[in-house]
Design an enzyme around this catalytic site. Structure first.
Site, PDB file in Angstrom:
ATOM      1  N   ASP A   1       0.861  -1.173   0.000  1.00  0.00           N
ATOM      2  CA  ASP A   1       0.000   0.000   0.000  1.00  0.00           C
ATOM      3  C   ASP A   1       0.899   1.225   0.000  1.00  0.00           C
ATOM      4  O   ASP A   1       2.126   1.092   0.022  1.00  0.00           O
ATOM      5  CB  ASP A   1      -0.920  -0.003   1.230  1.00  0.00           C
TER       6      ASP A   1
ATOM      7  N   ASP B   1       3.924   1.953  -4.828  1.00  0.00           N
ATOM      8  CA  ASP B   1       3.140   2.797  -5.715  1.00  0.00           C
ATOM      9  C   ASP B   1       2.806   1.949  -6.938  1.00  0.00           C
ATOM     10  O   ASP B   1       3.682   1.649  -7.757  1.00  0.00           O
ATOM     11  CB  ASP B   1       3.946   4.037  -6.117  1.00  0.00           C
ATOM     12  N   VAL B   2       1.537   1.549  -7.073  1.00  0.00           N
ATOM     13  CA  VAL B   2       1.162   0.587  -8.112  1.00  0.00           C
ATOM     14  C   VAL B   2       1.271   1.171  -9.516  1.00  0.00           C
ATOM     15  O   VAL B   2       1.186   0.428 -10.504  1.00  0.00           O
ATOM     16  CB  VAL B   2      -0.266   0.035  -7.895  1.00  0.00           C
TER      17      VAL B   2
ATOM     18  N   TYR C   1     -14.413   6.305 -12.875  1.00  0.00           N
ATOM     19  CA  TYR C   1     -14.389   5.062 -12.100  1.00  0.00           C
ATOM     20  C   TYR C   1     -15.003   3.926 -12.915  1.00  0.00           C
ATOM     21  O   TYR C   1     -14.457   2.817 -12.971  1.00  0.00           O
ATOM     22  CB  TYR C   1     -15.144   5.270 -10.786  1.00  0.00           C
TER      23      TYR C   1
END
Length: 262
Positions: free
Chosen positions: A40, A66-67, A168
């Site tokens: 996370d 950090d994805v 989204y």
């Protein structure tokens, strides 16, 4: 296999693991025998969740991630394979619902006519790019482990439209179809890829929308007449991660209290 354990000996990465569905999934995986690497950007919260798993007898550790950074993913997968010898499971759960104004640092309005491109891009980078990078990065390690399971968190908003957040919807729809394409490409390496589609779950990300008139409408739209718990979704992830689902790939697991059945 230890009685009752569904993931013995498996190694899992869970993103978005500092709270909500990610935290509950990490806890559940550990209870079922997996070694869990929680990831996370909320470091203090992630460390706390990891420590609670260890105190309960599980095997877990926390790594900041950090994805949206490909290099960070590569370093994470290399570390996990070197430290734990294998990688069997990836749960791409990290996600955001709205972008942040770069000047005021406040959440921006997501109604389509006034939606800033920066906010759209931020939501897509975390929710869609992050899933792409994670799925791409784990392929080699999972193939070397003899296969694996990738679980990508979408939403009912990846199946139907909504009135308030086109970014989204777009990001979660991308996760749905990307997962199907990845499932076809990864099948030869015995790597399964599936998407999960929660309805209205009581998480920090969604909780502000459960109050007042919006909350009433959401409840009315849910036939089982309650908001979901993070554990409701975590148990679906547990099934997809386990060998019980070894013939399940390219599928959509909807966990929404019946909302999309109408």
């Amino acid at each position: 296999m230890e009685p009752g354990k569904r993931l013995p000996g498996k190694v899992a990465i869970v993103t978005g693991a500092a709270s909500g569905i990610g935290a509950e999934t990490a806890r559940l995986f550990a209870r079922h025998g997996a070694t869990v690497v929680l990831c996370d950007r909320q470091d203090a919260m992630g460390i706390e969740v990891s420590a609670s798993i260890v105190s309960d007898g599980g095997i877990a550790e926390y790594r900041s991630l950090d994805v949206t950074r490909e290099g960070a993913w590569s370093a994470l997968v290399q570390y996990v394979e070197e430290a734990h010898g294998r990688l069997d499971i990836l749960c791409n759960i990290a996600g955001i619902a709205r972008g942040i104004d770069p000047v005021t640092r406040e959440m921006v309005v997501m109604d389509l006519p006034g939606l800033p491109l920066d906010a759209w891009t931020e939501v897509m980078r975390v929710n869609a790019d992050g899933v792409f990078l994670g799925t791409k990065s784990v392929h080699g390690a999972m193939a070397r482990s003899g296969g694996g399971s990738i679980i990508n968190m979408s939403s009912i908003c990846g199946l139907v439209g909504s009135f308030g957040n086109a970014a989204y919807n777009a990001s979660k729809g991308a996760v749905r179809l990307f997962s199907k394409a990845a499932a076809l490409q990864y099948a030869a390496d015995k790597i399964r890829v599936n998407s999960v589609h929660p309805g209205f779950v009581d998480t920090p990300l969604a909780r502000t929308g459960h109050n007042g008139e919006v909350g009433r409408k959401r409840m009315e739209a849910t036939p089982l007449r309650r908001f979901g718990h993070p554990s409701d979704v975590a148990y679906g992830c547990l099934y997809l991660a386990s060998d019980e689902a070894n013939w399940v790939t390219g599928s959509e697991l909807v966990i929404d209290g019946g909302m999309t059945a109408a």
